[in-house]
Design a protein around this motif. Structure first.
Motif, PDB file in Angstrom:
ATOM      1  N   THR A  32     -73.710  90.566  27.821  1.00 59.15           N
ATOM      2  CA  THR A  32     -72.401  90.918  28.389  1.00 59.15           C
ATOM      3  C   THR A  32     -72.083  92.401  28.221  1.00 59.15           C
ATOM      4  N   GLY A  33     -72.860  93.107  27.406  1.00 63.21           N
ATOM      5  CA  GLY A  33     -72.620  94.530  27.177  1.00 63.21           C
ATOM      6  C   GLY A  33     -71.953  94.787  25.850  1.00 63.21           C
ATOM      7  N   ARG A  34     -70.723  94.309  25.670  1.00 58.48           N
ATOM      8  CA  ARG A  34     -69.969  94.571  24.435  1.00 58.48           C
ATOM      9  C   ARG A  34     -69.741  93.276  23.658  1.00 58.48           C
ATOM     10  N   PHE A  35     -69.775  93.386  22.331  1.00 56.11           N
ATOM     11  CA  PHE A  35     -69.544  92.241  21.443  1.00 56.11           C
ATOM     12  C   PHE A  35     -68.876  92.791  20.179  1.00 56.11           C
ATOM     13  N   GLU A  36     -67.676  93.337  20.355  1.00 56.81           N
ATOM     14  CA  GLU A  36     -66.944  93.910  19.227  1.00 56.81           C
ATOM     15  C   GLU A  36     -66.084  92.873  18.527  1.00 56.81           C
ATOM     16  N   ILE A  37     -65.520  91.960  19.290  1.00 60.87           N
ATOM     17  CA  ILE A  37     -64.675  90.908  18.722  1.00 60.87           C
ATOM     18  C   ILE A  37     -65.564  89.701  18.433  1.00 60.87           C
TER      19      ILE A  37
END
Length: 390
Positions: free
Chosen positions: A235-240
């Motif tokens: 998905t690209g981002r996984f900060e949360i």
């Protein structure tokens, strides 16, 4: 013939695994003081909140909230900005005693009432079915896809905790698809790896680092080729992530815990349960039996099912499936299992040393395939080899 099989694993920072780790840490703390305790401890976690609930009958005196916070910190949730941390989490503990009705059967089995021996004392803590499995795909006698998925996720946690990739956060998961040709592992078709991270790293850097430092560090090169597909943080981002991104629950990763889907699973999970619960102890025994059958040469692949009735010590059924690889028929091997292995809960606990505080170590990266566990021993091989020679 060509087909594919996929298994997944998750890091200890996955919300469900946070709960498994806490449940098993509570179990260990209780067993350290009172090995005869009855424990069924489950957790549920969400944003800065943890519920510890269940039934515990014990003489032990423990601080459940302290244990939970120590586990959360050990996993790596120490930053309040992530929405779940040891310092900020609100914890509610709701632990009651084991049902007296259940205790009637666990503490005094039907066989004991009928005048059985000392190992008849404990009856099964519930009805249920349990499965075990072993095969020759790996040196651990485990299916290859789940072992590769575990090693990849374990490496992901290692590079985070060692500061090799300091921008990583605790949550993560991986998946490996193995191509089989004529029933044998031939190559890796696809690799999926997702890791939580902080806001400082670019997606491009993250994907390169995870490929170099995690995937290439553990996946066997002989199984990788130009056609292998990689999906890294798709998905690209996984900060949360962690319980702030998705709620967690004890016992929700039962396929990760066992054989990655290669073997059926019974009705029960493992974490937080003391060994009178055959959901856990009989499943460990089933793995022990299967591994010794395969190691002895009685079969190249073995699946076994036990079934129990609450309050009854002996299993009500034993079923063996060697998928056509057995040196003897499956029903004869089942007869051997019944003859050679004592499958009553008291005997299982004694054989495998399950009344010790060993359980937190099982909570991440699978309950099987690790040499440190007693149910992975192959010390019954000589007892089984004699049947091949008859």
């Amino acid at each position: 013939m060509k087909n594919y099989f996929t298994s997944e694993s998750v890091t200890s920072g996955h919300p469900d695994k946070v709960c498994d780790n806490i449940s098993d840490a509570v179990l260990d703390a209780v067993l350290t003081q009172d090995k005869n305790s009855r424990v069924a401890c489950e957790c549920s976690a969400t944003t800065d909140f943890l519920l510890v609930m269940g039934e515990v009958t014990t003489n032990a005196k423990i601080d459940v909230e302290k244990i939970a916070k120590e586990v959360i910190a050990d996993i790596g949730y120490t930053d309040k900005k992530t929405g779940f941390s040891a310092d900020s989490v609100k914890i509610i503990v709701k632990l009651d005693k084991q049902s007296a009705d259940i205790a009637l059967g666990v503490d005094n089995s039907q066989e004991a009432k009928d005048g059985g021996d000392v190992l008849d004392k404990i009856g099964a803590g519930d009805q249920g079915i349990m499965f075990g499995y072993a095969c020759r795909e790996t040196e651990e006698l485990m299916p290859l896809p789940i072992m590769l998925a575990h090693k990849m996720c374990e490496r992901l946690e290692y590079v985070r905790k060692q500061g090799i990739l300091s921008y990583l956060r605790p949550d993560g998961k991986g998946q490996v698809t193995v191509e089989y040709q004529n029933g044998k592992p031939a190559r890796i078709e696809a690799v999926v790896l997702s890791s939580q991270h902080n806001e400082s790293v670019s997606t491009e850097t993250l994907r390169k680092d995870l490929k170099d430092k995690v995937i290439d560090a553990v996946l066997p090169k002989e199984y990788l080729d130009e056609q292998t597909k990689y999906y890294i943080n798709p998905t690209g981002r996984f900060e949360i992530g962690g319980p702030n991104g998705d709620s967690g629950l004890t016992g929700r990763k039962i396929i990760v815990d066992t054989y990655g889907g290669k073997c059926p699973h019974g009705g029960g999970a493992f974490s937080g349960k003391d060994p009178t619960k055959v959901d856990r102890s009989a499943t460990y025994m089933a793995r022990y039996v299967c591994k010794n059958i395969v190691a002895s040469g009685l079969a190249d692949e073995c699946q076994i099912q036990f079934a129990y009735a609450i309050g009854v010590a002996k299993p009500v059924s034993v079923m063996v499936n060697t998928f056509g690889t057995g040196k003897l028929s499956d029903d004869k091997i089942a007869d051997i299992v019944i003859k050679e292995f004592d499958l009553r809960p008291s005997a299982i606990i004694k054989t495998l040393g399950l009344d010790a505080p060993i359980y937190r170590k099982t909570a991440s990266y699978g309950h099987f395939g690790k040499s440190e566990f007693s149910w992975e021993k192959t010390d019954r091989v000589c007892d089984l080899e004699k049947y091949i020679k008859v």
